[in-house]
Design a protein around this motif. Structure first.
Motif, PDB file in Angstrom:
ATOM      1  N   ILE A  93    -102.248 -49.557 -56.110  1.00  0.00           N
ATOM      2  CA  ILE A  93    -102.447 -49.760 -54.533  1.00  0.00           C
ATOM      3  C   ILE A  93    -100.621 -49.844 -54.676  1.00  0.00           C
ATOM      4  CG2 ILE A  93    -103.542 -50.266 -52.511  1.00  0.00           C
ATOM      5  CD1 ILE A  93    -106.109 -50.454 -54.746  1.00  0.00           C
ATOM      6  N   ALA A  94    -100.833 -51.298 -53.759  1.00  0.00           N
ATOM      7  CA  ALA A  94     -99.901 -52.263 -53.007  1.00  0.00           C
ATOM      8  C   ALA A  94     -98.522 -51.538 -53.564  1.00  0.00           C
ATOM      9  CB  ALA A  94     -99.988 -53.257 -53.399  1.00  0.00           C
ATOM     10  N   ASN A  95     -98.054 -51.747 -54.458  1.00  0.00           N
ATOM     11  CA  ASN A  95     -97.256 -50.332 -55.004  1.00  0.00           C
ATOM     12  C   ASN A  95     -96.995 -49.205 -54.663  1.00  0.00           C
ATOM     13  OD1 ASN A  95     -96.467 -52.726 -56.684  1.00  0.00           O
ATOM     14  ND2 ASN A  95     -96.028 -52.075 -58.449  1.00  0.00           N
ATOM     15  N   THR A  96     -98.270 -48.355 -54.581  1.00  0.00           N
ATOM     16  CA  THR A  96     -97.651 -47.544 -54.001  1.00  0.00           C
ATOM     17  C   THR A  96     -97.362 -47.185 -52.088  1.00  0.00           C
ATOM     18  OG1 THR A  96     -99.788 -46.081 -55.715  1.00  0.00           O
ATOM     19  CG2 THR A  96     -99.057 -44.851 -53.755  1.00  0.00           C
ATOM     20  N   ALA A 117    -109.520 -39.140 -64.065  1.00  0.00           N
ATOM     21  CA  ALA A 117    -111.376 -38.315 -63.936  1.00  0.00           C
ATOM     22  C   ALA A 117    -112.296 -40.007 -63.658  1.00  0.00           C
ATOM     23  CB  ALA A 117    -111.745 -38.066 -65.251  1.00  0.00           C
ATOM     24  N   ALA A 118    -111.892 -41.455 -64.348  1.00  0.00           N
ATOM     25  CA  ALA A 118    -112.405 -42.203 -63.810  1.00  0.00           C
ATOM     26  C   ALA A 118    -112.513 -42.331 -62.111  1.00  0.00           C
ATOM     27  CB  ALA A 118    -111.129 -42.707 -63.541  1.00  0.00           C
ATOM     28  N   VAL A 119    -112.384 -41.478 -60.608  1.00  0.00           N
ATOM     29  CA  VAL A 119    -112.770 -41.727 -59.592  1.00  0.00           C
ATOM     30  C   VAL A 119    -114.047 -41.150 -59.622  1.00  0.00           C
ATOM     31  CG1 VAL A 119    -109.956 -41.032 -59.110  1.00  0.00           C
ATOM     32  CG2 VAL A 119    -111.742 -39.460 -59.183  1.00  0.00           C
ATOM     33  N   VAL A 146    -108.644 -45.040 -54.173  1.00  0.00           N
ATOM     34  CA  VAL A 146    -108.396 -45.815 -53.001  1.00  0.00           C
ATOM     35  C   VAL A 146    -106.596 -44.980 -52.593  1.00  0.00           C
ATOM     36  CG1 VAL A 146    -107.073 -47.432 -51.658  1.00  0.00           C
ATOM     37  CG2 VAL A 146    -109.411 -47.488 -52.770  1.00  0.00           C
ATOM     38  N   ILE A 147    -106.324 -44.740 -54.015  1.00  0.00           N
ATOM     39  CA  ILE A 147    -105.194 -44.183 -52.989  1.00  0.00           C
ATOM     40  C   ILE A 147    -105.066 -42.575 -52.797  1.00  0.00           C
ATOM     41  CG2 ILE A 147    -102.846 -42.940 -54.577  1.00  0.00           C
ATOM     42  CD1 ILE A 147    -102.634 -45.800 -56.410  1.00  0.00           C
TER      43      ILE A 147
END
Length: 324
Positions: A93-96, A117-119, A146-147
């Motif tokens: 997340i932070a890196n994105t 697919a893990a979402v 989240v991304i």
């Protein structure tokens, strides 16, 4: 187009660079080589840049004009994400956020994101389509979700064009044998079986044979890595024609049991591997199979590698003489 391939020294990213180059585009690899391989960067130049460093990614995007970004970089081990969730929130997340900030500052508005697919979490249907509820079961899946939500907000606020591609089990290798799948540790079934066949001392076993499936073992959807690359390029080429933020599943739409995968590997290598059955693994759903109807209809994409044995053969070509 000149395309920044973030994570381009990794398994899928390297295949993406080869595919882009073969279709007349210029890939530029952005990778810190923490899990990627310098030897896999054979198509396009390498910028050894860590997107965890805001100044470094800003400098890269400010020094070269890019038409789009493809984002493959992520920490991706489910078990590790449970044991060390902060690593995943930071790495994914932070890196994105750093990447998106730099893209916005330098006017790069097109992004194709490697999701998973893990979402979806526990499947509530035999075929999972994009309308399936998203309830990730682990920090890895949650970071990817989240991304996706961040991208949707960036599309609304900053005029980004973004697509998330949720794929199931990437497998196989380019038929050239020049690049392939190499992770440490290796957690994926097909490369674990092939590495054992090639002489690695790996303990590979079937986790449970009492599921309600045709042979009692879990069912998974395997998609060839070159079919994934094809879908990414099609998504990029269609991006400007699509409204808002878009999500597509990528899979063959047909599942194979663990026993069928083991049999396919044994058929390709020409000998039995003596794989034993162990207890079920906590959190393993009996079946995960994608519906890719939307990708077929909107992107004009159709997987070319639909035979499991052919997928395994392409991977075995690599594992017999891995270049890294």
């Amino acid at each position: 187009m000149r395309i920044l391939v973030v994570g381009g020294a990794g398994y899928i990213g390297a295949h993406m660079c080869k595919f882009l180059s073969e279709h007349g585009h210029e890939p530029v690899v952005c990778d810190n080589l923490s899990t990627g391989h310098r030897a896999a960067v054979r198509w396009g130049s390498l910028s050894e840049t860590d997107i965890g460093n805001p100044e470094a990614i800003d400098l890269l995007l400010g020094s070269i004009r890019f038409d789009a970004v493809m984002h493959f970089a992520a920490a991706s081990l489910v078990g590790e994400s449970v044991a060390d969730p902060l690593k995943y929130y930071r790495s994914n997340i932070a890196n994105t956020v750093n990447l998106l900030d730099a893209m916005r500052r330098h006017g790069v508005r097109r992004l194709v994101f490697s999701s998973t697919a893990a979402v979806y979490g526990e499947p509530k249907a035999n075929l999972i389509d994009e309308r399936h509820p998203t309830s990730p079961l682990n920090p890895y899946g949650r970071t990817k979700r989240v991304i996706e939500q961040m991208l949707q907000d960036c599309v609304s606020a900053y005029g980004f064009k973004a697509v998330a591609l949720r794929y199931f089990n990437a497998a196989g290798a380019d038929p050239s044998g020049l690049i392939g799948e190499h992770h440490e540790p290796e957690t994926h079934l097909i490369p674990r079986l092939l590495r054992r066949a090639a002489g690695d001392d790996l303990d590979v076993r079937i986790f449970g044979d009492d599921y309600d499936t045709i042979d009692g073992t879990c069912v998974r959807d395997y998609i060839h890595v070159n079919d994934l690359a094809d879908a990414h390029l099609r998504a990029l080429q269609t991006l400007d024609l699509l409204p808002g933020f878009q999500v597509f599943n990528l899979g063959n739409g047909a599942g194979y049991t663990v026993r069928q995968v083991v049999s396919a590997v044994e058929s390709v290598i020409g000998r039995p591997l003596g794989i034993q059955v162990g207890a079920r693994r906590a959190g393993d759903p009996k079946a995960l199979v994608a519906s890719s109807v939307r990708a077929r209809e909107v992107l004009g994409w159709s997987p070319q590698w639909t035979d499991l044995t052919a997928i395994v053969e392409s991977a075995w070509r690599w594992h017999q003489k891995p270049a890294y």
